[in-house]
Design an enzyme around this catalytic site. Structure first.
Site, PDB file in Angstrom:
ATOM      1  N   GLY A 151      34.819  45.986  37.871  1.00 37.49           N
ATOM      2  CA  GLY A 151      35.156  44.494  38.064  1.00 37.49           C
ATOM      3  C   GLY A 151      34.099  43.907  39.032  1.00 37.49           C
ATOM      4  O   GLY A 151      32.873  44.275  38.734  1.00 37.49           O
ATOM      5  N   TYR A 162      30.649  46.256  39.172  1.00 37.24           N
ATOM      6  CA  TYR A 162      29.458  46.137  38.522  1.00 37.24           C
ATOM      7  C   TYR A 162      28.364  46.004  39.504  1.00 37.24           C
ATOM      8  O   TYR A 162      27.326  46.633  39.095  1.00 37.24           O
ATOM      9  CB  TYR A 162      29.772  44.979  37.649  1.00 37.24           C
ATOM     10  CG  TYR A 162      28.617  44.178  37.024  1.00 37.24           C
ATOM     11  CD1 TYR A 162      28.149  44.862  35.753  1.00 37.24           C
ATOM     12  CD2 TYR A 162      27.721  43.383  37.585  1.00 37.24           C
ATOM     13  CE1 TYR A 162      26.900  44.524  35.333  1.00 37.24           C
ATOM     14  CE2 TYR A 162      26.448  42.852  36.995  1.00 37.24           C
ATOM     15  CZ  TYR A 162      26.313  43.492  35.687  1.00 37.24           C
ATOM     16  OH  TYR A 162      25.061  43.157  35.299  1.00 37.24           O
ATOM     17  N   GLY A 218      36.345  51.744  38.278  1.00 33.71           N
ATOM     18  CA  GLY A 218      36.594  50.310  38.311  1.00 33.71           C
ATOM     19  C   GLY A 218      35.331  49.436  38.450  1.00 33.71           C
ATOM     20  O   GLY A 218      34.400  49.684  39.273  1.00 33.71           O
ATOM     21  N   VAL A 239      33.245  44.114  42.061  1.00 33.02           N
ATOM     22  CA  VAL A 239      32.371  44.617  43.123  1.00 33.02           C
ATOM     23  C   VAL A 239      31.781  45.887  42.034  1.00 33.02           C
ATOM     24  O   VAL A 239      30.578  46.176  42.495  1.00 33.02           O
ATOM     25  CB  VAL A 239      33.228  45.193  44.241  1.00 33.02           C
ATOM     26  CG1 VAL A 239      32.448  46.050  44.915  1.00 33.02           C
ATOM     27  CG2 VAL A 239      33.802  44.064  44.915  1.00 33.02           C
ATOM     28  N   LYS A 284      46.711  36.097  59.426  1.00 30.55           N
ATOM     29  CA  LYS A 284      46.748  36.042  57.750  1.00 30.55           C
ATOM     30  C   LYS A 284      47.975  34.989  57.384  1.00 30.55           C
ATOM     31  O   LYS A 284      48.915  34.758  58.596  1.00 30.55           O
ATOM     32  CB  LYS A 284      47.276  37.360  57.303  1.00 30.55           C
ATOM     33  CG  LYS A 284      47.263  37.684  55.887  1.00 30.55           C
ATOM     34  CD  LYS A 284      45.748  38.177  55.718  1.00 30.55           C
ATOM     35  CE  LYS A 284      45.521  38.188  54.218  1.00 30.55           C
ATOM     36  NZ  LYS A 284      44.226  38.674  53.738  1.00 30.55           N
TER      37      LYS A 284
HETATM   38  P1  NAD Z   1      38.365  43.370  39.985  1.00 26.68           P
HETATM   39  O1  NAD Z   1      39.759  43.029  39.650  1.00 26.68           O
HETATM   40  O2  NAD Z   1      37.352  42.233  39.565  1.00 26.68           O
HETATM   41  O3  NAD Z   1      37.953  44.866  39.212  1.00 26.68           O
HETATM   42  C1  NAD Z   1      38.802  45.788  39.352  1.00 26.68           C
HETATM   43  C2  NAD Z   1      38.390  46.556  38.334  1.00 26.68           C
HETATM   44  O4  NAD Z   1      39.220  47.865  38.113  1.00 26.68           O
HETATM   45  C3  NAD Z   1      38.828  45.917  36.680  1.00 26.68           C
HETATM   46  O5  NAD Z   1      37.507  45.846  35.909  1.00 26.68           O
HETATM   47  C4  NAD Z   1      39.962  46.805  36.323  1.00 26.68           C
HETATM   48  O6  NAD Z   1      40.065  46.793  34.728  1.00 26.68           O
HETATM   49  C5  NAD Z   1      39.661  48.081  36.738  1.00 26.68           C
HETATM   50  N1  NAD Z   1      40.665  48.998  36.992  1.00 26.68           N
HETATM   51  C6  NAD Z   1      41.978  48.747  36.997  1.00 26.68           C
HETATM   52  N2  NAD Z   1      42.796  49.812  36.945  1.00 26.68           N
HETATM   53  C7  NAD Z   1      41.862  50.858  36.745  1.00 26.68           C
HETATM   54  C8  NAD Z   1      42.090  52.394  36.878  1.00 26.68           C
HETATM   55  N3  NAD Z   1      43.175  52.727  36.780  1.00 26.68           N
HETATM   56  N4  NAD Z   1      41.124  52.938  36.442  1.00 26.68           N
HETATM   57  C9  NAD Z   1      39.824  52.602  36.302  1.00 26.68           C
HETATM   58  N5  NAD Z   1      39.523  50.919  36.299  1.00 26.68           N
HETATM   59  C10 NAD Z   1      40.564  50.445  36.631  1.00 26.68           C
HETATM   60  O7  NAD Z   1      38.353  43.491  41.620  1.00 26.68           O
HETATM   61  P2  NAD Z   1      37.111  43.634  42.371  1.00 26.68           P
HETATM   62  O8  NAD Z   1      37.120  42.291  43.152  1.00 26.68           O
HETATM   63  O9  NAD Z   1      35.964  44.358  42.023  1.00 26.68           O
HETATM   64  O10 NAD Z   1      37.839  44.590  43.802  1.00 26.68           O
HETATM   65  C11 NAD Z   1      37.874  46.055  43.539  1.00 26.68           C
HETATM   66  C12 NAD Z   1      38.541  46.624  44.909  1.00 26.68           C
HETATM   67  O11 NAD Z   1      37.716  46.093  45.954  1.00 26.68           O
HETATM   68  C13 NAD Z   1      40.045  46.009  44.891  1.00 26.68           C
HETATM   69  O12 NAD Z   1      40.740  47.041  45.816  1.00 26.68           O
HETATM   70  C14 NAD Z   1      39.594  45.001  46.202  1.00 26.68           C
HETATM   71  O13 NAD Z   1      40.952  44.650  46.778  1.00 26.68           O
HETATM   72  C15 NAD Z   1      38.612  45.637  46.845  1.00 26.68           C
HETATM   73  N6  NAD Z   1      37.734  44.440  47.676  1.00 26.68           N
HETATM   74  C16 NAD Z   1      37.077  43.571  46.810  1.00 26.68           C
HETATM   75  C17 NAD Z   1      36.503  42.503  47.631  1.00 26.68           C
HETATM   76  C18 NAD Z   1      35.434  41.642  46.905  1.00 26.68           C
HETATM   77  O14 NAD Z   1      34.541  40.947  47.616  1.00 26.68           O
HETATM   78  N7  NAD Z   1      35.749  41.440  45.797  1.00 26.68           N
HETATM   79  C19 NAD Z   1      36.308  42.669  49.029  1.00 26.68           C
HETATM   80  C20 NAD Z   1      37.178  43.733  49.656  1.00 26.68           C
HETATM   81  C21 NAD Z   1      37.807  44.550  48.876  1.00 26.68           C
END
Ligand code: NAD
Length: 368
Positions: free
Chosen positions: A182, A186, A180, A184, A80
């Site tokens: 977002g 969705y 959540g 993932v 990292k």
């Molecule tokens: P994102 O920011 O696109 O989505 C997160 C969603 O959670 C947002 O829509 C936000 O409004 C919502 N949120 C925030 N606080 C909340 C609450 N208290 N209650 C309900 N909803 C709430 O993030 P993402 O890319 O979808 O990632 C989601 C999680 O998965 C994160 O923890 C991220 O570290 C982990 N992750 C993501 C990926 C990836 O490929 N994107 C890979 C590994 C891990």
């Protein structure tokens, strides 16, 4: 900080300090373990209060990547990098090209990608100076948005858990509460809808909830309800640390399987879930789909091959459940065991062939 003491605690291989007065670059590259292959891990830009904070963060995150890559069956080690600076004020082309030159000096021992505070444009500047980069834009041969692959991996992990708890991997008719919606969340809802699962969803953004309710017939609940509502699976896809002393006694699910990182506040909360008879799919294994997808770029990105590899997360979670039963430990501990057993097996093989604990840096073909 006693740096070497810190490095010996978890057998870190290398810590690189990168300083470039001309561009203002102050970066740290941490390489934890390259037994399985070159260390891959994102670069994070953050205005750390102290240099010690930056070192600790780089080390902690690098070690996490070793476990994640190993347990995911990837032939990669853990690394990292962190840039000390404000991503809103301190970015420049020169800064990222300078980082790229430092990455290049490592000759492929460390492969950089995007992380918090870093954009695709920044990574493009890094790429001008080094080829040891993944997560490039699609127009540069990259693999694009990892989120659909992360969601697919979560679905597969959920299937393995369902098989263990309900005797069938099918999610048809199962109730899944998704926290959540977002990137993932969705895509996970889309996949679960295709499986004919029943969806209960929440988000702090009303438009995200409306979209999923409209497109997939999901039932919306308030954010503070989602963890206490009766369901088969709770899928945390928003924040870390949601499983803690306060929330665990209130859960009314049989399985926890979602994408959020560091979902357990502390490791002991894995035990607390097991005591309540709730099967927990360890976060860094079930959410590895994005990493598996991006790592495929190292072989010339092939979406079908990447998808096949992501599908194997189901098997990884099954293996973890088996280790958890074998050793009578919670699944979060079993995931670490899976990673460490694989590294130990390859490490002894490397010693046999090269007489060196970390072997030689060489290109390995993916085997999963
Ligand atoms: P994102 O920011 O696109 O989505 C997160 C969603 O959670 C947002 O829509 C936000 O409004 C919502 N949120 C925030 N606080 C909340 C609450 N208290 N209650 C309900 N909803 C709430 O993030 P993402 O890319 O979808 O990632 C989601 C999680 O998965 C994160 O923890 C991220 O570290 C982990 N992750 C993501 C990926 C990836 O490929 N994107 C890979 C590994 C891990």
């Amino acid at each position: 900080m006693q740096v070497f003491e810190k490095l010996s605690e978890y057998r870190y291989e290398q810590l690189v300090f990168c300083h470039d007065k001309a561009t203002g670059l102050r970066a740290i590259i941490a390489i934890h373990d390259t037994t399985l292959g070159p260390a891959l891990g994102g670069c994070r830009m953050y205005p750390y209060a102290t240099e010690d904070d930056a070192i600790v963060d780089a080390l902690r995150l690098a070690r996490g990547m070793t476990y994640k890559a190993a347990a995911s069956g990837l032939n990669l080690g853990g690394g990292k990098s962190v840039i000390i600076g404000d991503p809103k004020a301190d970015k420049s082309e020169a800064l990222f090209r300078s980082l790229g030159r430092y990455v290049e000096t490592l000759g492929g021992r460390y492969i950089v990608a995007e992380d918090v505070g870093i954009s695709t444009t920044d990574i493009h500047y890094v790429h001008i100076e080094t080829s040891h980069v993944v997560g490039m834009d699609v127009t540069y041969g990259g693999s694009g948005d990892p989120s659909p692959f992360t969601a697919l991996g979560v679905l597969q992990g959920m299937r393995a858990c369902a098989e263990e708890i309900f005797g069938t991997a099918s999610l048809e008719g199962r109730t899944v509460a998704v926290q959540g919606l977002g990137h993932v969340g969705y895509h996970l809802c889309r996949l679960l809808h295709e499986e004919d699962a029943r969806l209960i969803v929440t988000d702090v953004q009303a438009d995200a909830v409306e979209r999923v309710a409209r497109e997939f017939g999901a039932k919306a609940v308030e954010p503070d309800e989602v963890m206490t509502i009766p369901c088969d699976v709770f899928a945390p896809c928003a924040l870390g640390a949601v499983l803690n002393d306060a929330s665990i006694p209130k859960l009314r699910c049989r399985i926890v399987a979602g994408s959020a990182n560091n979902v357990l506040l502390e490791a002991r909360h894995g035990e607390a879930l097991a005591e309540r008879g709730i099967l927990y799919a360890p976060d860094y294994v079930i959410n590895a789909g994005g990493l598996i997808n991006v790592a495929d770029e190292l072989e010339g990105y092939d979406e079908r091959r990447a998808t096949r590899r992501v599908l194997r997360i189901e098997e990884r979670i099954r293996q973890i459940i088996a280790i958890s039963k074998r050793d009578s430990v919670p699944t979060n501990v079993a995931a670490d065991t899976l990673a460490l057993e694989r590294i130990a097996a390859i490490s002894s093989m490397e010693r046999l062939h090269t007489g060196h604990p970390y072997g030689q840096q060489r290109r390995r073909r993916e085997t999963i």
